[in-house]
Motif scaffolding. Structure first.
Motif, PDB file in Angstrom:
ATOM      1  N   GLY A   1       1.034  -1.298   0.011  1.00 34.04           N
ATOM      2  CA  GLY A   1      -0.106   0.013  -0.010  1.00 34.04           C
ATOM      3  C   GLY A   1       0.777   1.212  -0.022  1.00 34.04           C
ATOM      4  O   GLY A   1       0.395   2.440   0.260  1.00 34.04           O
ATOM      5  N   VAL A   2       2.026   1.140  -0.206  1.00 33.06           N
ATOM      6  CA  VAL A   2       3.162   2.477  -0.179  1.00 33.06           C
ATOM      7  C   VAL A   2       3.750   2.374  -1.475  1.00 33.06           C
ATOM      8  O   VAL A   2       4.106   1.472  -2.147  1.00 33.06           O
ATOM      9  CB  VAL A   2       4.277   2.257   0.885  1.00 33.06           C
ATOM     10  N   TYR A   3       3.632   3.562  -2.140  1.00 33.79           N
ATOM     11  CA  TYR A   3       4.050   4.191  -3.440  1.00 33.79           C
ATOM     12  C   TYR A   3       5.249   5.082  -3.178  1.00 33.79           C
ATOM     13  O   TYR A   3       4.901   6.075  -2.584  1.00 33.79           O
ATOM     14  CB  TYR A   3       3.034   4.334  -4.537  1.00 33.79           C
ATOM     15  N   VAL A   4       6.350   4.830  -3.668  1.00 33.27           N
ATOM     16  CA  VAL A   4       7.663   5.753  -3.447  1.00 33.27           C
ATOM     17  C   VAL A   4       8.135   5.987  -5.048  1.00 33.27           C
ATOM     18  O   VAL A   4       8.364   5.365  -5.970  1.00 33.27           O
ATOM     19  CB  VAL A   4       8.592   5.241  -2.813  1.00 33.27           C
ATOM     20  N   TYR A   5       8.373   7.337  -5.216  1.00 34.62           N
ATOM     21  CA  TYR A   5       9.183   7.690  -6.493  1.00 34.62           C
ATOM     22  C   TYR A   5      10.069   8.860  -6.142  1.00 34.62           C
ATOM     23  O   TYR A   5       9.696   9.694  -4.839  1.00 34.62           O
ATOM     24  CB  TYR A   5       8.187   8.041  -7.613  1.00 34.62           C
ATOM     25  N   PHE A   6      11.112   9.172  -6.909  1.00 34.15           N
ATOM     26  CA  PHE A   6      11.899  10.236  -6.790  1.00 34.15           C
ATOM     27  C   PHE A   6      12.174  11.280  -7.946  1.00 34.15           C
ATOM     28  O   PHE A   6      11.491  10.664  -9.080  1.00 34.15           O
ATOM     29  CB  PHE A   6      13.318   9.562  -6.416  1.00 34.15           C
ATOM     30  N   ARG A   7      12.340  12.419  -7.783  1.00 34.53           N
ATOM     31  CA  ARG A   7      12.415  13.477  -8.824  1.00 34.53           C
ATOM     32  C   ARG A   7      13.899  13.792  -8.522  1.00 34.53           C
ATOM     33  O   ARG A   7      14.137  14.293  -7.526  1.00 34.53           O
ATOM     34  CB  ARG A   7      11.604  14.687  -8.806  1.00 34.53           C
ATOM     35  N   LEU A   8      14.755  13.407  -9.876  1.00 30.69           N
ATOM     36  CA  LEU A   8      16.173  13.614  -9.575  1.00 30.69           C
ATOM     37  C   LEU A   8      16.491  14.735 -10.513  1.00 30.69           C
ATOM     38  O   LEU A   8      16.386  14.752 -11.710  1.00 30.69           O
ATOM     39  CB  LEU A   8      16.831  12.416 -10.062  1.00 30.69           C
ATOM     40  N   HIS A   9      17.426  15.860 -10.119  1.00 32.13           N
ATOM     41  CA  HIS A   9      18.305  16.956 -10.802  1.00 32.13           C
ATOM     42  C   HIS A   9      19.182  17.043 -10.121  1.00 32.13           C
ATOM     43  O   HIS A   9      19.689  16.887  -9.040  1.00 32.13           O
ATOM     44  CB  HIS A   9      17.108  18.157 -10.754  1.00 32.13           C
ATOM     45  N   ASP A  10      20.177  17.968 -11.200  1.00 26.49           N
ATOM     46  CA  ASP A  10      21.538  18.122 -10.279  1.00 26.49           C
ATOM     47  C   ASP A  10      21.472  19.001  -9.360  1.00 26.49           C
ATOM     48  O   ASP A  10      22.308  19.000  -8.343  1.00 26.49           O
ATOM     49  CB  ASP A  10      22.371  18.736 -11.682  1.00 26.49           C
ATOM     50  N   ALA A  11      20.658  19.829  -9.252  1.00 25.40           N
ATOM     51  CA  ALA A  11      20.403  20.655  -7.809  1.00 25.40           C
ATOM     52  C   ALA A  11      19.612  20.407  -6.956  1.00 25.40           C
ATOM     53  O   ALA A  11      19.626  21.011  -5.856  1.00 25.40           O
ATOM     54  CB  ALA A  11      19.819  22.097  -8.534  1.00 25.40           C
ATOM     55  N   GLN A  12      18.813  19.424  -7.226  1.00 30.44           N
ATOM     56  CA  GLN A  12      17.888  18.704  -6.286  1.00 30.44           C
ATOM     57  C   GLN A  12      17.310  17.540  -6.071  1.00 30.44           C
ATOM     58  O   GLN A  12      17.447  16.896  -7.434  1.00 30.44           O
ATOM     59  CB  GLN A  12      16.631  19.750  -6.165  1.00 30.44           C
ATOM     60  N   LYS A  13      17.201  16.644  -5.023  1.00 28.64           N
ATOM     61  CA  LYS A  13      16.580  15.298  -5.273  1.00 28.64           C
ATOM     62  C   LYS A  13      15.509  15.532  -4.213  1.00 28.64           C
ATOM     63  O   LYS A  13      15.390  15.853  -3.086  1.00 28.64           O
ATOM     64  CB  LYS A  13      17.491  14.350  -4.740  1.00 28.64           C
ATOM     65  N   ILE A  14      14.393  14.829  -4.787  1.00 29.68           N
ATOM     66  CA  ILE A  14      13.037  14.932  -3.807  1.00 29.68           C
ATOM     67  C   ILE A  14      12.360  13.510  -4.036  1.00 29.68           C
ATOM     68  O   ILE A  14      12.530  12.692  -4.910  1.00 29.68           O
ATOM     69  CB  ILE A  14      12.016  15.832  -4.523  1.00 29.68           C
TER      70      ILE A  14
ATOM     71  N   LEU B   1      14.868   1.797   3.790  1.00 31.28           N
ATOM     72  CA  LEU B   1      15.566   2.659   3.209  1.00 31.28           C
ATOM     73  C   LEU B   1      16.719   2.111   2.108  1.00 31.28           C
ATOM     74  O   LEU B   1      17.138   2.577   1.082  1.00 31.28           O
ATOM     75  CB  LEU B   1      16.189   3.753   3.826  1.00 31.28           C
ATOM     76  N   THR B   2      17.216   0.883   2.446  1.00 34.55           N
ATOM     77  CA  THR B   2      18.309   0.248   1.591  1.00 34.55           C
ATOM     78  C   THR B   2      17.608  -0.202   0.062  1.00 34.55           C
ATOM     79  O   THR B   2      18.148  -0.217  -0.730  1.00 34.55           O
ATOM     80  CB  THR B   2      18.718  -1.113   2.403  1.00 34.55           C
ATOM     81  N   ARG B   3      16.407  -0.251   0.278  1.00 37.66           N
ATOM     82  CA  ARG B   3      15.694  -0.522  -1.205  1.00 37.66           C
ATOM     83  C   ARG B   3      16.016   0.637  -2.140  1.00 37.66           C
ATOM     84  O   ARG B   3      15.792   0.323  -3.255  1.00 37.66           O
ATOM     85  CB  ARG B   3      14.020  -0.604  -0.795  1.00 37.66           C
TER      86      ARG B   3
END
Length: 473
Positions: free
Chosen positions: A439-452, A467-469
């Motif tokens: 029931g948990v969905y995780v995504y990242f937005r990756l940029h040279d200036a920022q990671k979300i 978090l090792t995942r």
């Protein structure tokens, strides 16, 4: 008069991933000038008690509340059409054009429209114009004496389009079915225009260019994109983007499979050789996947996996980052209604829209949980924004009379919108997502200036993440 072109007009910058669009149905937002509610020569009179009637909202009302829109954090506005719709009934929505060069006087004047664009730009807000080349209104002046017999698509007896969106891509489709789709009428009051007529095609294209210049547009939203002649639409988009290389144009293709919507985006290599020139498409597949993900239980095939696998189809799009994404619009139930008025799910939907790849668009009133629980009638979906009319007991602009939950929704959305304005990872970052678990969905937005990192948990109880995942990030 012939006006000199402004310096740099051809290089105007269109709306982009750094923007968030605020969609407004003008008749239902705010009545800034009650004197134009009824205008001599206009066939339909105001009737606010009629959900399908004209309620009196206008361009003046939008201009008067630009500060509200800017303060929320929106950087572009898309208005449902404001050109003349001199129809006998049901004219408020604006999609039955009766004069392509004139603003409906019940909304204001051409100059009012231009001043709206100027005022908005001064506040950092671009204007996106809703255009329709597929059909006009039955009361359009040329219907009294058609310039040519093939100006509109005519049939021995009335023929309605079959709305079968797969026909133009289907290698097995019959020519008869394809003709009915393209040349059939939407409704009897909307004559279907024949863009294969070269005079009409030139008229429509020049009209689009004229409005871009006159208003200084930040973009165009083209209604019913697959319905007109497909080769005309390719030429129309090419001519507009040749004239304005940085102008963004989004087309409406309401189909919930990326195999069909991707067909229309510029750069797509299609099996049948069709070359589209449209920069952006409305991402209906993502909208459907988001609501399904939030409202269905978690299982092997349902829940977050629906959204995850829809995004996995981004390989079909030449430019998925330029898609316009949205939780709702003027033709579907409000997002709060779609989510069964579950406030937690609403907040997840808003957070997803404002961190996801693409260009977000929200509908007026989403920020205060406007809903249509009674039915899916368009007149209810497009209800009046509270506070836009004198005497309204609730005022969404000032907050007077809003419930605590509505205020929380507005503040939550405002915080997200302002945060997004300075989030390069959301504007231009790469999207990396992980298979949903428990029931948990995780995504990242990756940029040279920022990671979300974005985490959604549909469970009632907290979940602990290993978090090792995510070590590869």
């Amino acid at each position: 008069p012939v006006w000199a072109r402004k310096p740099g007009a051809a290089n105007r910058q269109g709306f982009s991933n750094s923007d968030v669009l605020y969609l407004i149905t003008p008749d239902r937002f705010a009545n800034g000038d009650p004197d134009n509610d009824a205008v001599e020569g206009m066939l339909e009179l105001p009737d606010r008690a009629n959900k399908g009637g004209r309620h009196g909202g206008d361009i003046a009302g939008i201009r008067q509340h630009l500060d509200y829109i800017a303060d929320l954090g929106f950087t572009a506005i898309w208005l449902n059409p404001v050109l003349e719709n001199n129809m006998k009934t049901y004219s408020y929505h604006g999609y039955s054009t009766t004069d392509y060069y004139r603003v409906d006087p019940r909304f204001g004047t051409n100059e009012d429209y231009r001043q709206l664009a100027l005022d908005a730009r001064r506040k950092g807000i671009g204007l996106i114009m809703d255009m329709i080349v597929n059909h006009c209104g039955l009361e359009h002046w040329w219907m009294r004496d058609l310039p040519t017999s093939d100006w509109i698509n005519q049939w021995p007896t009335y023929q309605e389009t079959n709305h079968r969106k797969t026909l133009l891509q289907d290698p097995h489709a019959s020519e008869r079915d394809k003709k009915i789709f393209t040349d059939g009428w939407f409704v009897p009051t909307m004559p279907d225009l024949n863009q294969r007529n070269e005079l009409l095609a030139e008229y429509l294209t020049q009209n689009s260019i004229w409005w871009v210049e006159y208003l200084g547009l930040a973009g165009i939203r083209m209604d019913t994109y697959p319905y007109p002649d497909m080769y005309y639409m390719s030429d129309w988009a090419k001519r507009l983007t040749t004239e304005y290389p940085n102008l963004n144009i989004v087309g409406e293709e309401w189909f919930e499979a990326p195999t069909i919507t991707s067909y229309w985006q510029r750069g797509k290599i299609n099996p049948n050789g069709y070359e589209p020139n449209l920069p952006s498409v409305m991402d209906f597949p993502l909208q459907a996947a988001l609501t399904a993900a939030l409202t269905n239980p978690e299982s092997w095939k349902t829940g977050w996996i629906t959204l995850y696998e829809t995004l996995a189809h981004d390989f079909l799009y030449p430019d998925p980052d330029n898609l316009v994404i949205f939780p709702d619009n003027h033709d579907m139930s409000r997002i709060f209604t779609q989510l069964n008025e579950d406030f937690d799910l609403y907040k997840m939907a808003m957070a997803c829209m404002l961190t996801m790849r693409g260009i977000p668009q929200l509908y007026y009133g989403d920020e205060i949980l406007m809903a249509n629980p009674e039915s899916g009638d368009h007149g209810l979906i497009r209800s009046d924004f509270p506070g836009g009319w004198p005497g309204d007991k609730v005022n969404g602009f000032t907050g007077e009379g809003l419930t605590d939950q509505q205020k929380e929704a507005r503040d939550f959305l405002k915080k997200l919108l302002h945060w997004r304005q300075n989030a390069p990872a959301v504007h231009a970052g790469r999207l990396v997502h992980f298979v949903p678990e428990n029931g948990v969905y995780v995504y990242f937005r990756l940029h040279d200036a920022q990671k979300i990192m974005v985490v959604f948990n549909k469970n009632a109880a907290p979940e602990t993440l290993d978090l090792t995942r995510f070590a590869e990030i």
